[in-house]
Design a protein around this motif. Structure first.
Motif, PDB file in Angstrom:
ATOM      1  N   HIS A  18       0.835  -1.198   0.000  1.00 11.13           N
ATOM      2  CA  HIS A  18       0.000   0.000   0.000  1.00 11.13           C
ATOM      3  C   HIS A  18       0.871   1.249   0.000  1.00 11.13           C
ATOM      4  O   HIS A  18       2.072   1.201   0.293  1.00 11.13           O
ATOM      5  CB  HIS A  18      -0.958   0.014   1.198  1.00 11.13           C
ATOM      6  N   THR A  19       0.227   2.333  -0.348  1.00 10.81           N
ATOM      7  CA  THR A  19       0.868   3.637  -0.294  1.00 10.81           C
ATOM      8  C   THR A  19      -0.150   4.633   0.228  1.00 10.81           C
ATOM      9  O   THR A  19      -1.339   4.290   0.381  1.00 10.81           O
ATOM     10  CB  THR A  19       1.391   4.056  -1.686  1.00 10.81           C
ATOM     11  N   PHE A  20       0.278   5.842   0.509  1.00 13.46           N
ATOM     12  CA  PHE A  20      -0.652   6.861   0.989  1.00 13.46           C
ATOM     13  C   PHE A  20      -0.768   7.982  -0.033  1.00 13.46           C
ATOM     14  O   PHE A  20       0.222   8.397  -0.631  1.00 13.46           O
ATOM     15  CB  PHE A  20      -0.200   7.432   2.341  1.00 13.46           C
ATOM     16  N   ILE A  21      -1.988   8.436  -0.218  1.00  8.93           N
ATOM     17  CA  ILE A  21      -2.256   9.610  -1.039  1.00  8.93           C
ATOM     18  C   ILE A  21      -2.506  10.763  -0.069  1.00  8.93           C
ATOM     19  O   ILE A  21      -3.435  10.694   0.756  1.00  8.93           O
ATOM     20  CB  ILE A  21      -3.492   9.401  -1.948  1.00  8.93           C
ATOM     21  N   GLU A  22      -1.696  11.787  -0.127  1.00 15.05           N
ATOM     22  CA  GLU A  22      -1.800  12.895   0.815  1.00 15.05           C
ATOM     23  C   GLU A  22      -2.311  14.153   0.131  1.00 15.05           C
ATOM     24  O   GLU A  22      -1.926  14.482  -0.985  1.00 15.05           O
ATOM     25  CB  GLU A  22      -0.437  13.169   1.453  1.00 15.05           C
ATOM     26  N   LYS A  23      -3.187  14.863   0.843  1.00 15.73           N
ATOM     27  CA  LYS A  23      -3.743  16.118   0.325  1.00 15.73           C
ATOM     28  C   LYS A  23      -4.054  17.037   1.498  1.00 15.73           C
ATOM     29  O   LYS A  23      -4.792  16.642   2.420  1.00 15.73           O
ATOM     30  CB  LYS A  23      -5.018  15.844  -0.488  1.00 15.73           C
ATOM     31  N   ASP A  24      -3.512  18.220   1.465  1.00 14.88           N
ATOM     32  CA  ASP A  24      -3.777  19.234   2.493  1.00 14.88           C
ATOM     33  C   ASP A  24      -3.579  18.687   3.911  1.00 14.88           C
ATOM     34  O   ASP A  24      -4.386  18.929   4.819  1.00 14.88           O
ATOM     35  CB  ASP A  24      -5.208  19.782   2.344  1.00 14.88           C
ATOM     36  N   GLY A  25      -2.532  17.896   4.071  1.00 17.07           N
ATOM     37  CA  GLY A  25      -2.188  17.391   5.402  1.00 17.07           C
ATOM     38  C   GLY A  25      -2.984  16.176   5.838  1.00 17.07           C
ATOM     39  O   GLY A  25      -2.765  15.664   6.937  1.00 17.07           O
ATOM     40  N   GLN A  26      -3.912  15.715   5.020  1.00 14.22           N
ATOM     41  CA  GLN A  26      -4.676  14.502   5.328  1.00 14.22           C
ATOM     42  C   GLN A  26      -4.317  13.427   4.312  1.00 14.22           C
ATOM     43  O   GLN A  26      -3.731  13.702   3.258  1.00 14.22           O
ATOM     44  CB  GLN A  26      -6.181  14.805   5.323  1.00 14.22           C
ATOM     45  N   LYS A  27      -4.681  12.182   4.624  1.00 12.04           N
ATOM     46  CA  LYS A  27      -4.285  11.099   3.722  1.00 12.04           C
ATOM     47  C   LYS A  27      -5.313   9.973   3.696  1.00 12.04           C
ATOM     48  O   LYS A  27      -6.104   9.787   4.631  1.00 12.04           O
ATOM     49  CB  LYS A  27      -2.922  10.538   4.131  1.00 12.04           C
TER      50      LYS A  27
END
Length: 411
Positions: free
Chosen positions: A272-281
């Motif tokens: 798995h990986t993380f998708i991060e946006k505006d400090g959230q994921k």
């Protein structure tokens, strides 16, 4: 193999007999009936011969796809005629039996003669699949549809409210024969301007070399802001041909995995990986193929190691039977699973929002579109390409655009 071909040939022969009876009821010109018999016989011999030439060391080819298409075009309409005339035969048998025991005058003609209008009905009904299958080969297989689907999640991180994902699946590049149509489909993918693009497996039918002529075309899929990710499908493992050695099979598999990178997608192999946006994921989980009736290389536990139930998770798993058998019951709560695999059998009837039918539904509980259980969703893409039958009828090739929304869906 010989016994199966004999049985197959016997069934086709019976179908031919009924189809000829229907024509004979309507057509009286002897030369036309003889011409029909000669053409039918030649097609019958060609189809049987072509199937005997199938080479398991090669797998599907343009020739085998042509043969499958011809088989369906020739015999599906005739099967329709056979069903109609068989129904009439049941009626004739019952009627004849009653008359035989009640009316002594009827004993000389046990079965009533065939009725012309029944043959007309059978032939009229047969024209529908005949024309549909021809359309499916020449137009339907490249009649790409963009399907947009909004999905609501109460626990979606606020930064991802309105986040869009384009999904493609089941490319089957070895089946393609029209560069212009494929380029148009890639343009459609790019026009969606999604945040993220996901490819849920089956880049080829069997061999890595099938994709080589199309790498440049698929490299035109633009870079998406939050990435391009993929997983493997059942056809990517080379399981459906006989290889000269294990080494050759392994080399082909490595070549197929490399293809995804060659077109700019990051392949997730039980990870798995993380998708991060505006400090959230959100977590993006990718498993290898896991199918109830196909290869089970997927390891969900390994792929989601260290993730918790509270993490918002999108899972890519090629075969929707994985969701049905395992994922929807997993305690880690996978919010959304994206699958493909079924192609909707490439044949069915869809009236968006009202009616959906395909033979696929008798094999897969989740076979096309969105399904939900206790807040867990699976979306089954109908497939980008085609396989075996070189066409699509009713179930068109799909580019999916999913919009994630925070909140409860309004009734």
């Amino acid at each position: 193999m010989i016994l199966r071909l004999f049985f197959f040939g016997a069934v086709l022969f019976i179908i031919e007999l009924y189809a000829f009876q229907a024509l004979k009821t309507l057509i009286k010109m002897r030369w036309m009936l003889i011409s029909y018999q000669v053409i039918s016989f030649l097609l019958f011999i060609f189809i049987i011969y072509s199937f005997t030439q199938f080479d398991r060391s090669v797998g599907q080819t343009k020739q085998t796809m042509f043969t499958m298409g011809l088989l369906l075009i020739v015999y599906v309409p005739k099967i329709v005629v056979t069903i109609v005339l068989l129904g009439e035969d049941v009626f004739r048998l019952i009627s004849g039996s009653i008359c035989y025991f009640i009316d002594n005058d009827a004993k000389s003609t046990f079965l009533p003669s065939r009725r012309k209008f029944v043959s007309q009905i059978g032939l009229g009904l047969a024209a529908v699949p005949f024309m549909s299958l021809i359309y499916g080969i020449f137009e339907g297989k490249y009649n790409f549809k963009v399907i947009k689907q909004a999905i609501y999640f109460p626990d979606l991180p606020a930064a991802f409210d309105g986040f869009t994902i384009t999904q493609i699946s089941d490319v089957h590049s070895g089946s393609f024969d029209n560069p212009e149509k494929i380029s148009h489909a890639i343009d459609l993918v790019n026009e969606q301007n999604s945040d993220l693009i996901l490819f849920t497996g089956d880049i080829v039918n069997t061999h890595a070399k099938e994709m080589h002529p199309w790498i440049e075309t698929f490299n035109k899929i633009k870079k998406h802001e939050y990435g391009k990710y993929s997983v493997l499908g059942n056809h990517d493992y080379g399981e459906y041909v006989t290889w000269p050695s294990q080494k050759a099979k392994d080399e082909n598999f490595e070549g197929i995995k490399k293809l995804y990178g060659d077109i700019g997608f990051q392949l997730l192999l039980n990870e798995h990986t993380f998708i991060e946006k505006d400090g959230q994921k959100i977590a993006l989980v990718g498993v290898e193929n896991w199918g109830k009736n196909f290869k089970q290389a997927g390891d969900l536990k390994k792929a989601s190691q260290y993730l918790t139930k509270e993490d918002f998770k999108i899972l890519m798993s090629h075969d929707p039977s994985h969701w049905n058998e395992v994922v929807q019951h997993d305690s880690k709560h996978y919010h959304l699973t994206l699958s493909g695999h079924t192609h909707g059998m490439q044949f069915g009837i869809e009236i968006p929002g009202f009616f959906k039918w395909s033979l696929a539904q008798y094999v897969y509980k989740q076979w096309a579109g969105l399904y939900e259980n206790l807040g867990r969703y699976v979306y089954v893409n109908r497939g980008f390409g085609f396989h075996a039958y070189p066409g699509r009828v009713g179930i068109m090739p799909e580019i999916t655009v999913i919009r994630l929304l925070k909140g409860e869906k309004l009734a």
